[in-house]
Design an enzyme around this catalytic site. Structure first.
Site, PDB file in Angstrom:
ATOM      1  N   THR A 398       0.876  -1.161   0.000  1.00 34.58           N
ATOM      2  CA  THR A 398       0.000   0.000   0.000  1.00 34.58           C
ATOM      3  C   THR A 398       0.912   1.209   0.000  1.00 34.58           C
ATOM      4  OG1 THR A 398      -1.714  -1.217   1.195  1.00 34.58           O
ATOM      5  CG2 THR A 398      -1.771   1.156   1.424  1.00 34.58           C
ATOM      6  N   SER A 469     -10.976  -2.941   4.605  1.00 33.02           N
ATOM      7  CA  SER A 469      -9.569  -2.571   4.487  1.00 33.02           C
ATOM      8  C   SER A 469      -8.999  -2.263   5.860  1.00 33.02           C
ATOM      9  CB  SER A 469      -9.439  -1.333   3.592  1.00 33.02           C
ATOM     10  OG  SER A 469      -8.139  -0.781   3.667  1.00 33.02           O
ATOM     11  N   GLY A 492      -0.911  -3.647   5.142  1.00 36.32           N
ATOM     12  CA  GLY A 492      -2.048  -4.503   5.449  1.00 36.32           C
ATOM     13  C   GLY A 492      -2.502  -4.261   6.874  1.00 36.32           C
TER      14      GLY A 492
END
Length: 587
Positions: A398, A469, A492
């Site tokens: 990410t 998420s 994560g």
């Protein structure tokens, strides 16, 4: 008559008795625990942070950070700079920066307005609950992670446009223009770019579109050479000229749908045309006199962060000492309980009811604290009934950026394609990679996903639903209500634990930005029932003290928290040193 046995010492003369008393063995001294950061730890706690009173940007790539700073210098506000930085990351940081994924934005504007925007990917309308289960009823990870069907409908372009439309100052074309130039004219590749692409070369080579972008001539671009992405430049130009229609309709939409047809994917023109970002009510809670503004579902980040912080606030962790076994134990226990709540209750709020007020209440935090023992870790199976999970996957790709300007505006923005380069599948002719976020659903509720998270029915696959998420873009306000910290990260589920620890390091222990961000971190996510410590970050005696409380210790990495901190009138910006290539800049 009752006869009592005499103590043999009572039969000795007083002088000898006193002499013997002086010779008695003393009680064993309490174990000395070394809480200092070991010399073997690889990140400098005194790393220099950029500082300035006019504006600050921190991102995972130095070129993208420079773009954000340039926008600020040219009169843009924090939202303009954040959007421009995010588009630049789609070019210079293709493993996580993206047009083919989604994310979340948390904003605090100078007039006191707070807002949060959900542009998480959605399940295509043709998606089904059991679409990733094989004939045995098990999850087929080749399908959930590496196929065209693993992609949700992308939200990044719509999210960036929607945020800019409401809060931006500069023209839309002007904030997209730097990314177009980078893709068209190219940029000099750094070592991180080379290493990441080379390390994923085998997977990238499986898809012709991906290989064409990142393996020109059959090999990854070498550090020091110029890399270009003309197809992405053309896509970005359409977005600059047409807004979201340049992505969700017309030529780009045709390319996405053609890619889906080639690989048996599910995203259609109808899915693309129907996509919209959603403004949500931010998660707001107090932590020791500071207001924390974070992201609500479909992100689990803000609520999970709030639950853990509320639990910790009931303890005087400052008095217990930074990195003490007691503080690490309490942090792990708070995270254990917060993740148990997360995995059971949270999902897309458009599809499931979430008891948000109760989860963030003092009553709920107090109930959790009542079950915590200082001398013993609580087995996760006793915190909430759940099936035992497997090991957590290390792929946590990410990208987060933090921006503040000199007017009092602040932006925390996190986007993702899930794994490095998402599914590893690029849209041929469009220059960008597709996410594999469908695996973030509970493909089989009660079983672990690729991150080891064991989630429930609230996050089961449904058409048009946003997958849960862990992204946690967060802004911390000081006692006067002004932005003091902008934080978030990649990793994560590790995003939540690292955000909590960076905030606690500053508020509870008064650490400067470099120490708060670069110090070794821990992680606990309820299942699997293990306390993850960063390698080389903890002394043997500290590890032993945690094991003596019953913690199952595992060693691993952490995420990457790109953070800003304001002291007085000066912002400091720092890129987490755990991955190279990032930069925090200020002026």
């Amino acid at each position: 008559m009752v006869h009592r046995r005499r103590d043999p010492l009572m039969l000795l003369p007083l002088g000898l008795l006193l002499a013997l008393a002086g010779c008695r063995p003393e009680a064993p001294a309490p174990e000395v625990v070394d809480t200092t950061v070991p010399a073997a730890w690889h990140l400098p706690l005194d790393a220099p942070a950029a500082s300035g009173a006019n504006g600050a940007v921190a991102s995972d790539d130095s070129i993208a950070t420079a773009v954000g700073l340039r926008i600020l210098r040219e009169g843009g506000n924090a939202v303009d700079a954040a959007v421009a930085t995010a588009f630049a990351l789609a070019v210079t940081y293709p493993e996580a920066g993206n047009l083919g994924g989604g994310g979340f934005i948390v904003l605090r504007m100078a007039d006191g307005t707070t807002a949060s925007l959900d542009f998480r990917e959605k399940a295509p309308l043709a998606a089904t609950r059991d679409m990733f289960l094989d004939e045995s009823g098990d999850v087929d990870e080749d399908q959930s992670l590496w196929s065209h069907r693993s992609s949700g409908v992308p939200g990044s372009v719509m999210g960036l446009f929607t945020a800019h439309e409401r809060f931006g100052r500069l023209a839309w074309r002007d904030v997209v223009a730097p990314a177009i130039a980078l893709a068209r004219d190219g940029f000099v590749v750094n070592e991180r770019f080379e290493e990441v692409n080379e390390g994923r070369a085998e997977r990238l080579a499986r898809h012709p579109g991906a290989a064409a972008i990142l393996l020109p001539g059959g090999a990854a671009a070498r550090a020091g050479t110029v890399w270009r992405n003309p197809d992405l430049a053309a896509t970005l130009t359409r977005i600059a000229e047409q807004g979201p229609a340049g992505f969700y309709a017309g030529r780009t939409a045709d390319l996405i749908v053609e890619e889906m047809r080639r690989g048996g994917g599910l995203i259609t023109r109808e899915d693309l045309a129907a996509y919209a970002a959603a403004w949500r009510e931010p998660v707001v809670f107090d932590y020791r006199g500071h207001t924390v503004v974070s992201m609500p579902p479909a992100s689990s980040g803000g609520i999970t962060l709030g639950i853990a912080a509320n639990i910790l606030e009931g303890y005087d962790v400052a008095a217990l000492g930074w990195r003490s076994p007691e503080v690490i134990h309490l942090t792990a226990e708070a995270l254990r309980r917060a993740f148990a709540d997360r995995n059971h209750y949270l999902g897309d709020p458009d599809f499931v009811g979430i008891p948000r007020a109760w989860l963030l209440s003092e009553e709920h935090a107090a109930a959790h604290r009542a079950s915590i023992r200082m001398d013993r870790a609580t087995p996760s199976m006793e915190v909430t009934p759940a099936r035992e999970g497997g090991p957590s996957n290390e792929g946590r790709e990410t990208t987060h950026l933090s921006v503040a300007d000199d007017e009092g505006n602040a932006v925390a923005l996190t986007t993702t394609v899930n794994f490095l380069f998402g599914s590893g599948i690029a849209v041929t002719g469009a220059g960008f990679f597709l996410n594999n976020e469908m695996d973030d659903f509970a493909s089989k509720p009660g079983s672990p996903n690729a991150f080891g998270l064991v989630q429930g029915e609230a996050n089961a696959i449904e058409p048009g639903k946003r997958m849960l998420s862990a992204m946690t873009p967060t802004i911390v306000l000081d006692a006067s209500g002004a932005p003091m910290m902008v934080v978030g990260g990649r990793g994560g589920p590790y995003i939540i634990s690292e955000t909590l620890q960076v905030i606690s390091n500053v508020i509870d222990f008064g650490l400067d930005l470099a120490t708060a961000v670069n110090a070794p971190r821990i992680h606990h996510q309820h299942l699997p029932d293990e306390l993850v410590l960063e390698e080389d970050g903890y002394s043997e005696s500290l590890i032993a003290a945690l094991r003596s409380r019953g913690h199952e210790i595992e060693f691993g990495g952490s995420g990457k928290a790109e953070s800003l901190l304001k002291r007085g009138d000066v912002w400091s910006a720092l890129a987490d040193g755990r991955v190279s290539g990032g930069w925090g800049g200020a002026f």
